[in-house]
Each structure stands twice: as C-alpha cells, then as structure tokens.
Scaffold this motif. Structure first.
Motif, PDB file in Angstrom:
ATOM      1  N   ASN A 188      18.281  23.540   6.288  1.00 39.66           N
ATOM      2  CA  ASN A 188      18.873  24.163   7.464  1.00 39.66           C
ATOM      3  C   ASN A 188      19.762  23.122   8.139  1.00 39.66           C
ATOM      4  O   ASN A 188      19.282  22.057   8.543  1.00 39.66           O
ATOM      5  CB  ASN A 188      17.786  24.636   8.431  1.00 39.66           C
ATOM      6  CG  ASN A 188      16.805  25.587   7.779  1.00 39.66           C
ATOM      7  OD1 ASN A 188      17.194  26.481   7.039  1.00 39.66           O
ATOM      8  ND2 ASN A 188      15.526  25.392   8.028  1.00 39.66           N
ATOM      9  N   THR A 189      21.039  23.404   8.241  1.00 44.61           N
ATOM     10  CA  THR A 189      21.987  22.420   8.742  1.00 44.61           C
ATOM     11  C   THR A 189      22.578  22.854  10.079  1.00 44.61           C
ATOM     12  O   THR A 189      22.662  24.044  10.386  1.00 44.61           O
ATOM     13  CB  THR A 189      23.131  22.197   7.744  1.00 44.61           C
ATOM     14  OG1 THR A 189      23.843  23.438   7.568  1.00 44.61           O
ATOM     15  CG2 THR A 189      22.593  21.721   6.395  1.00 44.61           C
ATOM     16  N   ALA A 190      23.011  21.865  10.848  1.00 47.92           N
ATOM     17  CA  ALA A 190      23.654  22.142  12.136  1.00 47.92           C
ATOM     18  C   ALA A 190      24.504  20.951  12.524  1.00 47.92           C
ATOM     19  O   ALA A 190      24.234  19.811  12.119  1.00 47.92           O
ATOM     20  CB  ALA A 190      22.616  22.424  13.219  1.00 47.92           C
ATOM     21  N   ALA A 191      25.526  21.222  13.317  1.00 47.79           N
ATOM     22  CA  ALA A 191      26.316  20.160  13.925  1.00 47.79           C
ATOM     23  C   ALA A 191      25.699  19.826  15.280  1.00 47.79           C
ATOM     24  O   ALA A 191      25.281  20.726  16.014  1.00 47.79           O
ATOM     25  CB  ALA A 191      27.767  20.601  14.091  1.00 47.79           C
ATOM     26  N   TYR A 192      25.646  18.540  15.583  1.00 49.41           N
ATOM     27  CA  TYR A 192      25.065  18.119  16.851  1.00 49.41           C
ATOM     28  C   TYR A 192      25.833  18.720  18.027  1.00 49.41           C
ATOM     29  O   TYR A 192      27.070  18.758  18.032  1.00 49.41           O
ATOM     30  CB  TYR A 192      25.091  16.591  16.971  1.00 49.41           C
ATOM     31  CG  TYR A 192      24.714  16.099  18.354  1.00 49.41           C
ATOM     32  CD1 TYR A 192      23.391  16.026  18.743  1.00 49.41           C
ATOM     33  CD2 TYR A 192      25.706  15.753  19.275  1.00 49.41           C
ATOM     34  CE1 TYR A 192      23.049  15.604  20.020  1.00 49.41           C
ATOM     35  CE2 TYR A 192      25.376  15.332  20.548  1.00 49.41           C
ATOM     36  CZ  TYR A 192      24.047  15.258  20.920  1.00 49.41           C
ATOM     37  OH  TYR A 192      23.716  14.841  22.181  1.00 49.41           O
ATOM     38  N   SER A 193      25.082  19.209  19.010  1.00 43.76           N
ATOM     39  CA  SER A 193      25.692  19.691  20.254  1.00 43.76           C
ATOM     40  C   SER A 193      24.906  19.094  21.416  1.00 43.76           C
ATOM     41  O   SER A 193      23.670  19.111  21.405  1.00 43.76           O
ATOM     42  CB  SER A 193      25.673  21.221  20.327  1.00 43.76           C
ATOM     43  OG  SER A 193      24.348  21.712  20.237  1.00 43.76           O
ATOM     44  N   PRO A 194      25.583  18.548  22.404  1.00 43.60           N
ATOM     45  CA  PRO A 194      24.904  17.918  23.548  1.00 43.60           C
ATOM     46  C   PRO A 194      24.023  18.919  24.286  1.00 43.60           C
ATOM     47  O   PRO A 194      24.443  20.049  24.558  1.00 43.60           O
ATOM     48  CB  PRO A 194      26.061  17.429  24.429  1.00 43.60           C
ATOM     49  CG  PRO A 194      27.234  17.355  23.511  1.00 43.60           C
ATOM     50  CD  PRO A 194      27.051  18.446  22.510  1.00 43.60           C
ATOM     51  N   ARG A 195      22.809  18.503  24.578  1.00 46.81           N
ATOM     52  CA  ARG A 195      21.898  19.332  25.348  1.00 46.81           C
ATOM     53  C   ARG A 195      21.667  18.693  26.722  1.00 46.81           C
ATOM     54  O   ARG A 195      21.505  17.477  26.810  1.00 46.81           O
ATOM     55  CB  ARG A 195      20.553  19.480  24.615  1.00 46.81           C
ATOM     56  CG  ARG A 195      20.667  20.123  23.242  1.00 46.81           C
ATOM     57  CD  ARG A 195      21.193  21.549  23.345  1.00 46.81           C
ATOM     58  NE  ARG A 195      21.445  22.149  22.048  1.00 46.81           N
ATOM     59  CZ  ARG A 195      20.530  22.795  21.339  1.00 46.81           C
ATOM     60  NH1 ARG A 195      19.304  22.898  21.798  1.00 46.81           N
ATOM     61  NH2 ARG A 195      20.847  23.325  20.175  1.00 46.81           N
ATOM     62  N   PRO A 196      21.629  19.496  27.784  1.00 50.83           N
ATOM     63  CA  PRO A 196      21.420  18.944  29.126  1.00 50.83           C
ATOM     64  C   PRO A 196      20.129  18.147  29.220  1.00 50.83           C
ATOM     65  O   PRO A 196      19.122  18.468  28.573  1.00 50.83           O
ATOM     66  CB  PRO A 196      21.358  20.206  30.004  1.00 50.83           C
ATOM     67  CG  PRO A 196      22.065  21.254  29.225  1.00 50.83           C
ATOM     68  CD  PRO A 196      21.787  20.951  27.788  1.00 50.83           C
ATOM     69  N   ASN A 197      20.158  17.081  29.979  1.00 49.48           N
ATOM     70  CA  ASN A 197      18.983  16.247  30.272  1.00 49.48           C
ATOM     71  C   ASN A 197      18.448  15.504  29.055  1.00 49.48           C
ATOM     72  O   ASN A 197      17.270  15.155  29.003  1.00 49.48           O
ATOM     73  CB  ASN A 197      17.867  17.098  30.898  1.00 49.48           C
ATOM     74  CG  ASN A 197      18.315  17.819  32.151  1.00 49.48           C
ATOM     75  OD1 ASN A 197      18.971  17.235  33.015  1.00 49.48           O
ATOM     76  ND2 ASN A 197      17.972  19.105  32.246  1.00 49.48           N
ATOM     77  N   THR A 198      19.293  15.285  28.059  1.00 49.73           N
ATOM     78  CA  THR A 198      18.914  14.450  26.925  1.00 49.73           C
ATOM     79  C   THR A 198      19.774  13.192  26.935  1.00 49.73           C
ATOM     80  O   THR A 198      20.968  13.253  27.259  1.00 49.73           O
ATOM     81  CB  THR A 198      19.106  15.191  25.587  1.00 49.73           C
ATOM     82  OG1 THR A 198      20.477  15.568  25.450  1.00 49.73           O
ATOM     83  CG2 THR A 198      18.231  16.438  25.532  1.00 49.73           C
ATOM     84  N   PRO A 199      19.202  12.042  26.599  1.00 46.09           N
ATOM     85  CA  PRO A 199      19.964  10.788  26.653  1.00 46.09           C
ATOM     86  C   PRO A 199      21.237  10.816  25.817  1.00 46.09           C
ATOM     87  O   PRO A 199      22.289  10.357  26.254  1.00 46.09           O
ATOM     88  CB  PRO A 199      18.964   9.753  26.121  1.00 46.09           C
ATOM     89  CG  PRO A 199      17.623  10.328  26.415  1.00 46.09           C
ATOM     90  CD  PRO A 199      17.779  11.805  26.259  1.00 46.09           C
ATOM     91  N   ALA A 200      21.173  11.378  24.604  1.00 42.65           N
ATOM     92  CA  ALA A 200      22.329  11.351  23.705  1.00 42.65           C
ATOM     93  C   ALA A 200      23.517  12.120  24.271  1.00 42.65           C
ATOM     94  O   ALA A 200      24.669  11.823  23.953  1.00 42.65           O
ATOM     95  CB  ALA A 200      21.944  11.906  22.344  1.00 42.65           C
ATOM     96  N   ALA A 201      23.245  13.097  25.117  1.00 35.37           N
ATOM     97  CA  ALA A 201      24.334  13.891  25.688  1.00 35.37           C
ATOM     98  C   ALA A 201      25.210  13.057  26.619  1.00 35.37           C
ATOM     99  O   ALA A 201      26.376  13.414  26.861  1.00 35.37           O
ATOM    100  CB  ALA A 201      23.765  15.088  26.446  1.00 35.37           C
ATOM    101  N   GLU A 202      24.664  11.941  27.134  1.00 36.51           N
ATOM    102  CA  GLU A 202      25.396  11.100  28.073  1.00 36.51           C
ATOM    103  C   GLU A 202      26.114   9.941  27.392  1.00 36.51           C
ATOM    104  O   GLU A 202      26.842   9.190  28.054  1.00 36.51           O
ATOM    105  CB  GLU A 202      24.424  10.553  29.132  1.00 36.51           C
ATOM    106  CG  GLU A 202      23.616  11.629  29.853  1.00 36.51           C
ATOM    107  CD  GLU A 202      24.498  12.613  30.595  1.00 36.51           C
ATOM    108  OE1 GLU A 202      25.552  12.192  31.126  1.00 36.51           O
ATOM    109  OE2 GLU A 202      24.156  13.816  30.637  1.00 36.51           O
ATOM    110  N   TRP A 203      25.903   9.766  26.087  1.00 32.99           N
ATOM    111  CA  TRP A 203      26.533   8.647  25.398  1.00 32.99           C
ATOM    112  C   TRP A 203      28.039   8.874  25.300  1.00 32.99           C
ATOM    113  O   TRP A 203      28.506  10.016  25.231  1.00 32.99           O
ATOM    114  CB  TRP A 203      25.931   8.463  24.013  1.00 32.99           C
ATOM    115  CG  TRP A 203      24.460   8.108  24.044  1.00 32.99           C
ATOM    116  CD1 TRP A 203      23.709   7.795  25.136  1.00 32.99           C
ATOM    117  CD2 TRP A 203      23.567   8.066  22.922  1.00 32.99           C
ATOM    118  NE1 TRP A 203      22.396   7.543  24.788  1.00 32.99           N
ATOM    119  CE2 TRP A 203      22.293   7.707  23.437  1.00 32.99           C
ATOM    120  CE3 TRP A 203      23.709   8.298  21.568  1.00 32.99           C
ATOM    121  CZ2 TRP A 203      21.177   7.560  22.614  1.00 32.99           C
ATOM    122  CZ3 TRP A 203      22.606   8.156  20.742  1.00 32.99           C
ATOM    123  CH2 TRP A 203      21.361   7.784  21.257  1.00 32.99           C
TER     124      TRP A 203
END
Length: 314
Positions: A188-203
């Motif tokens: 099952n594949t997906a492209a990363y999408s920023p999620r609110p309140n997650t550290p990676a979303a702020e990078w």
C-alpha cells in the motif's frame, strides 16, 4: 490505540470480577465462539501495532526470558483453540515488536493464515530514523527472512511512503530496492502529506508535490511488477478458498479469498457458496487476483456443538 482493547463488547457480567488479563481473553474468545454458530469461519484480530499486545499488562513470564506473561503469541494460541474457527488473520504488525516466538507460533498453528502485513514505510535508514520507526531496513529484511524460513510460501504485504521531508532520489531508490529484495505480494503506497500537529509538517525540507507524484507512480509500477511475479507461484495449484459471495462484475462467478489473502474468481453460484470452503484449481494469475475453476466443496469439520462442549469441559 491500545491493542489490548481488541475484543468484542459483550454482555458478560459474570466475568467482570475476574482479573484484567483473564477477562480480556475470555471476551475475545467468547466473541469468536458467538460468531461460529452463525457461520463465521474466519477471524481477524485487528489493532494498531497488534503484535505489541500485552506489553501494558501486568506480569512477567515465569521462564526468565524477560518477556511479558501475556503476549500476542499467547493470545493467538488461545483464540486458536476456539472450535468452529478455521482461519485466523491479524493486522497490523509493527517491526519493532515482531518476534521469532510469534513467527514460530504462526508456523505451528494450522489455523493461522500464511499472510503477514508489516509496514516498512521506507528502505532508507535515515528516513526511518526521521519517522521514528525504531528499526532499520536490515532489521526489517531479517524479519521477512525469518518468516520465510518457517513459512516459505507466506504472503507479505506492507506500507510505504514516498516524499517524506528531506527524501533524496537516492533514498527513494532504496525503497524501490527493498520492494524488489523482499518480494512483496502487495504494498500500500502513498505520498507524504503534512498532518497538523506533527513535527515533520513544520520542517523546511518538504519535497515538491511533482516529485512526490513522480516517485509514487514509479514505486507503484515496481510494486505491481514484483507482485505479478510473486503471484505466479500459485499457477496450476489447487487452493482452498473461503467464498465471500458473487463477483460484483460478473454475476455468473463467485469469489473468495485464499489463506494468503489473495482474491480468487471462479464460475459458480456465489450466493449458494457464500461462507463455504471450496478447492479451486488456479489457471491464471495477475498481480492481485487469481482465476480458476472449482474442483470441490471442502467437507465440513467436526460438528460445532460437540466441539464447543469439548472446549467447555476442559
């Protein structure tokens, strides 16, 4: 989600005074027992990081191994004894908690299906570290090698994300390479999408959407290629299929699922065969589906009532 919430909510007031662990095992098993008389033959134990079951429960094993007294492996053995259930699956596993003891139990217990869903997310160790996954690509591959040591024919599926912040082309290619080396039956594949309140979303090193889309398309092509090649091992074999009903695209066909979690389509009355186990000879395989002809209906196991009485007398 805590995996020890894995149970059906039943009106079993008389068990509520029992210790926490016993109550949960009784509820899970009773849920299975209640399903059997209505014709259910397969149980799926479902939870986030299901193989971590028991880590927050009290008690340690008496053998001095350092493991918990009640683990997911113990739960599988408990559910395996429920009469009438003929197949057991579980999902989703986390590589961090996937043990040799669990693999050996799956190989030993005949009701356990030859199918494992273990997300890997990336083939690059730096990306895995950024995701805080708690394992390396080498560790993941060693888990799969161990599964195939005990169960060579097992099907393996996983999850992968492309375009995690900072992912380079070289790191993406490591994911492609892992897919080829493992030989997945499905990913099952997906492209990363920023999620609110997650550290990676702020990078500030987010990967461009066009690059993510390109990598996702390329990975899907590799996944389909590998899955198609893996599926050919079923060609000309006669496999046991649990019929799920009528093929929605062809009413003259029935469809069901083999123990390896692949769908099988064959000529037959799907309504009449629903819920039955049949043997199907496989004539054609594609990446995610098999096609064949029914050979016979599998004879039912021992009468359920007698089995339930035998279990209750233990």
């Amino acid at each position: 989600m805590r995996t020890n919430k894995l149970c059906c909510i039943l009106a079993l007031v008389h068990v509520f005074a029992m210790p926490l662990v016993a109550r949960m095992l009784v509820l899970i098993t009773t849920c299975c027992c209640c399903a059997c008389p209505t014709g259910y033959k397969e149980v799926t134990l479902l939870g986030q990081n299901i193989d971590a079951y028991g880590r927050d429960l009290p008690g340690m094993a008496a053998d001095g191994s350092g493991r918990r007294q009640h683990t997911f492996t113990d739960l599988l053995r408990y559910v395996h004894d429920v009469p009438g259930i003929e197949r057991i699956r579980f999902a989703t596993s986390h590589p961090r908690y996937f043990t040799d003891r669990l693999v050996r139990a799956c190989a030993e217990l005949p009701k356990l299906c030859e199918f494992f869903h273990i997300p890997f997310q990336s083939g690059d160790d730096d990306i895995l570290r950024g995701m805080a996954r708690g394992y390396t690509a080498a560790r993941y591959k060693s888990i799969i090698d161990n599964i195939r040591r005990y169960m060579p024919d097992a099907s393996i599926s996983g999850d992968a994300i492309v375009g995690f912040p900072g992912e380079t082309e070289e790191q993406y290619l490591a994911t492609e390479q892992l897919v080829r080396e493992v030989g997945f039956d499905r990913v099952n594949t997906a492209a990363y999408s920023p999620r609110p309140n997650t550290p990676a979303a702020e990078w500030d090193n987010q990967v461009a959407d066009l690059i993510k889309a390109d990598r996702l398309n390329r990975l899907n092509a590799v996944v389909t290629e590998v899955a198609t090649e893996r599926a050919q091992r079923f060609l000309h074999r006669t496999l046991e299929v649990l019929v799920e009903g009528v093929n929605p695209r062809n009413s003259s066909q029935a469809f069901g699922r083999i123990r390896h979690n692949k769908l099988v389509y064959f000529d037959g009355n799907g309504e009449e065969l629903r819920g039955q186990l049949v043997n199907v000879h496989i004539d054609h395989c594609n990446a995610y589906s098999l096609y064949g002809r029914m050979v016979e209906v599998v004879s039912p196991k021992a009468p359920l009532l007698a089995s339930l009485q035998a279990l209750a007398s233990r």
